[in-house]
Design a protein around this motif. Structure first.
Motif, short mmCIF file in Angstrom:
data_model
loop_
_atom_site.label_atom_id
_atom_site.label_comp_id
_atom_site.label_asym_id
_atom_site.label_seq_id
_atom_site.Cartn_x
_atom_site.Cartn_y
_atom_site.Cartn_z
N GLU A 1 79.39 8.28 23.18
CA GLU A 1 80.02 9.58 22.93
C GLU A 1 79.45 10.83 22.08
OE1 GLU A 1 81.91 12.50 25.34
OE2 GLU A 1 81.64 10.11 25.61
N GLN A 2 78.75 10.26 20.67
CA GLN A 2 78.22 11.46 20.35
C GLN A 2 77.25 12.10 20.45
OE1 GLN A 2 79.93 9.81 16.59
NE2 GLN A 2 80.32 11.57 16.39
N TRP B 1 73.92 13.78 24.56
CA TRP B 1 73.66 15.31 24.38
C TRP B 1 73.45 15.39 26.56
CZ3 TRP B 1 69.19 16.93 28.47
CH2 TRP B 1 68.11 15.34 28.57
N SER B 2 73.68 15.16 27.64
CA SER B 2 73.51 15.26 29.02
C SER B 2 75.21 16.36 28.98
CB SER B 2 74.30 14.55 29.84
OG SER B 2 75.17 13.85 29.85
N LYS B 3 76.48 16.19 27.66
CA LYS B 3 77.32 16.61 27.86
C LYS B 3 77.75 18.19 27.24
CE LYS B 3 80.24 12.49 28.28
NZ LYS B 3 80.97 11.79 27.94
N GLY B 4 76.02 17.79 26.31
CA GLY B 4 76.21 19.04 25.48
C GLY B 4 75.86 20.23 26.45
N ASP B 5 75.41 21.88 25.33
CA ASP B 5 75.05 22.85 25.98
C ASP B 5 73.64 23.56 24.99
OD1 ASP B 5 75.06 25.55 26.13
OD2 ASP B 5 76.76 26.09 26.57
N ILE C 1 72.50 27.90 17.26
CA ILE C 1 72.30 26.87 15.66
C ILE C 1 71.78 26.44 15.32
CG2 ILE C 1 74.29 24.47 15.06
CD1 ILE C 1 76.24 24.93 17.63
N PHE C 2 71.17 26.13 16.24
CA PHE C 2 69.17 25.16 15.90
C PHE C 2 68.82 26.50 14.90
CE2 PHE C 2 64.83 24.28 15.56
CZ PHE C 2 65.13 22.66 15.69
N ARG C 3 68.73 27.55 15.58
CA ARG C 3 68.05 29.04 14.94
C ARG C 3 68.52 29.52 14.07
NH1 ARG C 3 66.44 29.62 20.82
NH2 ARG C 3 68.94 30.34 21.38
N VAL C 4 69.50 29.28 13.68
CA VAL C 4 70.28 29.46 12.62
C VAL C 4 69.87 28.45 11.06
CG1 VAL C 4 72.41 30.25 11.53
CG2 VAL C 4 72.53 30.70 13.98
N ASN C 5 70.46 27.24 11.53
CA ASN C 5 70.62 25.99 10.35
C ASN C 5 69.65 25.65 10.56
OD1 ASN C 5 73.34 26.92 9.73
ND2 ASN C 5 74.04 26.32 12.22
N CYS C 6 68.49 25.17 11.43
CA CYS C 6 67.11 24.54 11.56
C CYS C 6 65.79 25.25 11.51
CB CYS C 6 68.12 23.03 12.42
SG CYS C 6 68.80 22.81 12.28
N GLU D 1 80.93 18.08 18.46
CA GLU D 1 79.97 18.68 19.15
C GLU D 1 79.63 19.78 19.40
OE1 GLU D 1 83.77 18.31 18.56
OE2 GLU D 1 84.46 16.96 19.76
N SER D 2 78.90 20.76 18.02
CA SER D 2 78.10 21.07 18.44
C SER D 2 76.92 20.46 17.99
CB SER D 2 78.65 22.23 16.85
OG SER D 2 79.22 23.15 17.13
#
Length: 261
Positions: free
Chosen positions: A134-135, A138-142, A149-154, A206-207
């Protein structure tokens, strides 16, 4: 009544009460403490098998009890997720000492063996569990939210396109292309190498799935603008313009000079 009062004043009474309180508190915590939603109960046979595999293949560096040596870190508390990431990406067993364990091309152990070693390491102390289906779906992700989130943290280490980048003292942030979703989440949960830990209190489950959706969507879409040039941004692009553009200008000037002569 006098006998009861005498027992209360006995020097060992306080010690007995403290021990009783600790036992009751520990028992209540063990019974009521929340467990991770993705945690699975490992059988005693699996844990024992994992211990035997660990002693044969890992104890030289990490110690017989997994508590570390001068050449290998303590594994108590790293959780099953760390073992699954390190061994599932063929970083472990480490081929040779270095500033960073590189991703290998061939996994040494089977999925069952990795799961057994992970179960034994997880039994040493509580730690992050292996993400469930479930985690990692990724088809359930946005992808849009995940990109933010990626640009801010990664992105400062892995590049906004997940192509990776150089760090200090010979270390580097690896590229994230063709990396399994569960391994990306495990890396976020455990913080391997120079990477910080992003637990569910920092970035929710979820993020994390949104981040995976962003990376996988970019990988599927490819580079519609043409050559990616390593997805390293303006530096290689400027170098290409400088070399080829200047070469064309020099060639044109030479041609015009020859034609005028």
């Amino acid at each position: 009544m006098n006998a009861l009062a005498a027992r209360r004043r006995h020097p060992a009474a306080i010690l007995i009460l403290l021990l009783l309180g600790l036992v009751l508190t520990g028992g209540a915590y063990a019974a009521l403490a929340p467990k991770p939603a993705n945690a699975t109960e490992a059988s005693a046979d699996q844990v024992e098998w994992g211990r035997q595999l660990f002693l044969t293949n890992c104890a030289t560096c990490h110690g017989k009890n997994g508590l570390g040596t001068p050449v290998g870190p303590n594994l108590a508390g790293v959780g099953a997720a760390s073992v699954d990431f390190q061994m599932g990406t063929a970083r472990m067993p480490l081929a040779e000492p270095g500033v960073q364990a590189p991703r290998g091309s061939e996994v040494t152990f089977s999925d069952e063996e990795i799961a057994a070693i992970a179960a034994w390491v997880a039994s040493l102390a509580p730690g992050p569990a292996i993400p469930d289906a479930e985690q990692t779906d990724w088809s359930k992700g946005d992808p849009g939210v995940g990109g933010e989130i990626f640009r801010v943290n990664c992105a400062m280490c892995h590049n906004s396109a997940g192509a990776g980048g150089a760090l200090t003292k010979g270390k580097y942030a690896p590229g994230l292309t063709d990396v399994e979703a569960k391994h990306i989440i495990e890396a976020m949960l455990t913080g391997p190498q120079s990477m910080p830990v992003f637990n569910d209190a920092n970035i929710s489950a979820e993020s994390k799935r949104d981040v995976i959706a962003y990376l996988k969507t970019m990988q599927e879409e490819g580079n519609p603008g043409g050559m990616a040039l390593g997805s390293l941004g303006p530096v290689p692009e400027g170098l290409v313009v400088w070399i080829f553009g200047l070469g064309i200008l020099v060639g044109a000037a030479y041609w015009l000079g020859q034609k005028g002569a």
